[in-house]
Design an enzyme around this catalytic site. Structure first.
Site, PDB file in Angstrom:
ATOM      1  CE  LYS A   8       4.389 -35.943  28.348  1.00 52.62           C
ATOM      2  NZ  LYS A   8       3.133 -35.628  27.922  1.00 52.62           N
ATOM      3  NE  ARG A  19       6.344 -40.437  24.381  1.00 52.34           N
ATOM      4  CZ  ARG A  19       6.254 -38.988  24.113  1.00 52.34           C
ATOM      5  NH1 ARG A  19       7.253 -38.250  24.982  1.00 52.34           N
ATOM      6  NH2 ARG A  19       5.833 -38.254  23.401  1.00 52.34           N
ATOM      7  NE  ARG A  22       0.516 -28.039  22.237  1.00 49.54           N
ATOM      8  CZ  ARG A  22       1.360 -29.254  22.855  1.00 49.54           C
ATOM      9  NH1 ARG A  22       1.883 -29.377  23.934  1.00 49.54           N
ATOM     10  NH2 ARG A  22       1.463 -30.225  22.046  1.00 49.54           N
ATOM     11  NE  ARG A  48       4.396 -30.223  19.723  1.00 51.00           N
ATOM     12  CZ  ARG A  48       4.419 -30.856  20.970  1.00 51.00           C
ATOM     13  NH1 ARG A  48       4.507 -30.248  22.077  1.00 51.00           N
ATOM     14  NH2 ARG A  48       4.176 -31.912  20.828  1.00 51.00           N
ATOM     15  NE  ARG A  67       1.507 -35.826  20.059  1.00 55.77           N
ATOM     16  CZ  ARG A  67       1.194 -34.571  20.288  1.00 55.77           C
ATOM     17  NH1 ARG A  67       0.534 -33.833  19.444  1.00 55.77           N
ATOM     18  NH2 ARG A  67       1.623 -34.020  21.467  1.00 55.77           N
TER      19      ARG A  67
HETATM   20  P1  AP5 Z   1       1.545 -29.386  27.725  1.00 52.59           P
HETATM   21  O1  AP5 Z   1       1.864 -28.916  29.171  1.00 52.59           O
HETATM   22  O2  AP5 Z   1       2.221 -29.022  26.521  1.00 52.59           O
HETATM   23  O3  AP5 Z   1       1.117 -30.929  27.780  1.00 52.59           O
HETATM   24  P2  AP5 Z   1       2.358 -32.059  27.390  1.00 52.59           P
HETATM   25  O4  AP5 Z   1       1.905 -33.326  28.352  1.00 52.59           O
HETATM   26  O5  AP5 Z   1       3.750 -31.499  27.875  1.00 52.59           O
HETATM   27  O6  AP5 Z   1       1.977 -32.456  25.854  1.00 52.59           O
HETATM   28  P3  AP5 Z   1       3.031 -32.754  24.799  1.00 52.59           P
HETATM   29  O7  AP5 Z   1       2.187 -32.646  23.562  1.00 52.59           O
HETATM   30  O8  AP5 Z   1       4.078 -31.903  24.472  1.00 52.59           O
HETATM   31  O9  AP5 Z   1       3.365 -34.119  24.964  1.00 52.59           O
HETATM   32  P4  AP5 Z   1       3.835 -35.201  23.931  1.00 52.59           P
HETATM   33  O10 AP5 Z   1       4.163 -36.272  25.141  1.00 52.59           O
HETATM   34  O11 AP5 Z   1       2.802 -35.840  23.323  1.00 52.59           O
HETATM   35  O12 AP5 Z   1       5.180 -34.699  23.236  1.00 52.59           O
HETATM   36  P5  AP5 Z   1       6.543 -34.626  23.479  1.00 52.59           P
HETATM   37  O13 AP5 Z   1       6.814 -33.016  23.000  1.00 52.59           O
HETATM   38  O14 AP5 Z   1       6.841 -35.279  24.493  1.00 52.59           O
HETATM   39  O15 AP5 Z   1      -0.052 -28.775  27.649  1.00 52.59           O
HETATM   40  C1  AP5 Z   1      -0.909 -29.070  26.274  1.00 52.59           C
HETATM   41  C2  AP5 Z   1      -1.908 -27.785  26.338  1.00 52.59           C
HETATM   42  O16 AP5 Z   1      -2.931 -27.812  27.251  1.00 52.59           O
HETATM   43  C3  AP5 Z   1      -1.060 -26.569  26.487  1.00 52.59           C
HETATM   44  O17 AP5 Z   1      -1.765 -25.623  25.418  1.00 52.59           O
HETATM   45  C4  AP5 Z   1      -1.452 -26.073  27.838  1.00 52.59           C
HETATM   46  O18 AP5 Z   1      -1.570 -24.724  28.027  1.00 52.59           O
HETATM   47  C5  AP5 Z   1      -2.726 -26.808  28.292  1.00 52.59           C
HETATM   48  N1  AP5 Z   1      -2.897 -27.221  29.380  1.00 52.59           N
HETATM   49  C6  AP5 Z   1      -1.815 -27.869  30.210  1.00 52.59           C
HETATM   50  N2  AP5 Z   1      -2.315 -28.109  31.524  1.00 52.59           N
HETATM   51  C7  AP5 Z   1      -3.666 -27.630  31.587  1.00 52.59           C
HETATM   52  C8  AP5 Z   1      -4.679 -27.935  32.361  1.00 52.59           C
HETATM   53  N3  AP5 Z   1      -4.447 -28.356  33.802  1.00 52.59           N
HETATM   54  N4  AP5 Z   1      -5.937 -27.350  32.105  1.00 52.59           N
HETATM   55  C9  AP5 Z   1      -6.109 -26.890  30.892  1.00 52.59           C
HETATM   56  N5  AP5 Z   1      -5.116 -26.646  29.871  1.00 52.59           N
HETATM   57  C10 AP5 Z   1      -4.067 -27.042  30.029  1.00 52.59           C
HETATM   58  O19 AP5 Z   1       6.909 -35.448  21.944  1.00 52.59           O
HETATM   59  C11 AP5 Z   1       6.636 -35.198  20.689  1.00 52.59           C
HETATM   60  C12 AP5 Z   1       7.230 -36.209  19.868  1.00 52.59           C
HETATM   61  O20 AP5 Z   1       8.670 -36.548  19.729  1.00 52.59           O
HETATM   62  C13 AP5 Z   1       6.601 -37.821  20.016  1.00 52.59           C
HETATM   63  O21 AP5 Z   1       5.297 -37.697  19.440  1.00 52.59           O
HETATM   64  C14 AP5 Z   1       7.859 -38.469  19.503  1.00 52.59           C
HETATM   65  O22 AP5 Z   1       7.747 -38.511  18.117  1.00 52.59           O
HETATM   66  C15 AP5 Z   1       9.108 -37.879  19.808  1.00 52.59           C
HETATM   67  N6  AP5 Z   1       9.552 -38.236  21.206  1.00 52.59           N
HETATM   68  C16 AP5 Z   1       9.642 -37.432  22.119  1.00 52.59           C
HETATM   69  N7  AP5 Z   1      10.107 -38.146  23.372  1.00 52.59           N
HETATM   70  C17 AP5 Z   1      10.396 -39.268  22.631  1.00 52.59           C
HETATM   71  C18 AP5 Z   1      10.864 -40.622  23.430  1.00 52.59           C
HETATM   72  N8  AP5 Z   1      11.359 -40.632  24.622  1.00 52.59           N
HETATM   73  N9  AP5 Z   1      11.066 -41.608  22.356  1.00 52.59           N
HETATM   74  C19 AP5 Z   1      10.800 -41.631  21.508  1.00 52.59           C
HETATM   75  N10 AP5 Z   1      10.039 -40.386  20.863  1.00 52.59           N
HETATM   76  C20 AP5 Z   1      10.086 -39.282  21.460  1.00 52.59           C
END
Ligand code: AP5
Length: 215
Positions: free
Chosen positions: A13, A87, A126, A159, A170
């Site tokens: 994402k 979410r 990552r 992270r 997660r």
């Molecule tokens: P990346 O692009 O970072 O993936 P992502 O989907 O953004 O993953 P996140 O881990 O950031 O998402 P998440 O939803 O768990 O975390 P968030 O920050 O929202 O890619 C990941 C890796 O893969 C990178 O190294 C990249 O280079 C690689 N990659 C990408 N695409 C690729 C491809 N096509 N091929 C190969 N490699 C690839 O949330 C974190 C925390 O915040 C949650 O756990 C929760 O505690 C809290 N939180 C956030 N939002 C909410 C909400 N709305 N409600 C409640 N709690 C929340």
């Protein structure tokens, strides 16, 4: 245009959002980034949410809804992308209410679908630079010198929620609370499912096709 990027942790994402900002000028609203910034700056919000984020559980709905509502107001009429929000069903229903009140609507929900083993592999590889935020991935995108940022020589970090046990939690949280949103938006005719296990460039192409067909 308003897009939602939906998908499990590691589905790309954030990676795809950054590309859409460059290519289409969208504003990127990532609740995860906002929360990490609050944690880094040790704000009142950051101190409240840090321990929850470190376990991979979701932060309380009222905190998140307050945060994202404020950021959406700042964006004004510009095109934006929601990444990491909504979410769960409560957040999705609240977003619908806000949009009805503001006379806005979601144009498309891009669902990035990736096999679970690939997600674990991506997240365990990552790393990021705490100074300039550059991203690295072992072995797909290595720094020139092992463990050190190419730009500023800073030691790159993982992270806290990318530790394997937290990643597993997660993914469980995603299946339990977030994956029902796939059907929620499918039934509204908004879901565009993308096969996101491919090279990032292919994924971007698929998303651009959806955007072009929608806009
Ligand atoms: P990346 O692009 O970072 O993936 P992502 O989907 O953004 O993953 P996140 O881990 O950031 O998402 P998440 O939803 O768990 O975390 P968030 O920050 O929202 O890619 C990941 C890796 O893969 C990178 O190294 C990249 O280079 C690689 N990659 C990408 N695409 C690729 C491809 N096509 N091929 C190969 N490699 C690839 O949330 C974190 C925390 O915040 C949650 O756990 C929760 O505690 C809290 N939180 C956030 N939002 C909410 C909400 N709305 N409600 C409640 N709690 C929340």
């Amino acid at each position: 245009m308003i897009l939602i990027l939906l998908g499990p942790p590691g589905s790309g994402k954030g990676t795809q959002a950054k590309r859409l900002v460059k290519q289409r000028g969208f504003t990127h609203l990532s609740t995860g980034d906002m929360l990490r910034e609050a944690v880094k700056n040790e704000t009142e919000l950051g101190l409240k949410v840090k321990s929850i984020m470190d376990t991979g559980e979701l932060v309380a709905d009222d905190l998140i809804i307050g945060l994202i509502t404020e950021k959406m107001q700042e964006v004004g009429g510009a095109a934006f992308m929601l990444d990491g929000f909504p979410r769960n069903l409560t957040q999705a229903e609240k977003l619908d209410e806000i949009f009805v009140a503001e006379n806005l609507s979601v144009d498309r929900v891009i669902f990035l679908n990736v096999a679970e083993e690939e997600l674990v592999k991506r997240l365990s590889g990552r790393f990021y630079c705490p100074k300039c935020n550059a991203g690295y991935n072992y072995p797909a995108h290595l720094p020139k010198v092992d463990g050190v940022c190419d730009t500023d020589g800073e030691k790159i970090l993982r992270r806290p929620d990318d530790e394997e046990d937290v990643v597993r939690n997660r993914l469980k949280v995603y299946h339990r609370l977030t994956s029902p949103l796939e059907n929620y938006y499918r039934e509204k005719g908004l879901l565009a499912e993308i096969s996101a296990g491919e090279h990032p460039d292919r994924v971007t192409e698929s998303i651009m096709k959806v955007i072009t067909a929608t806009w």
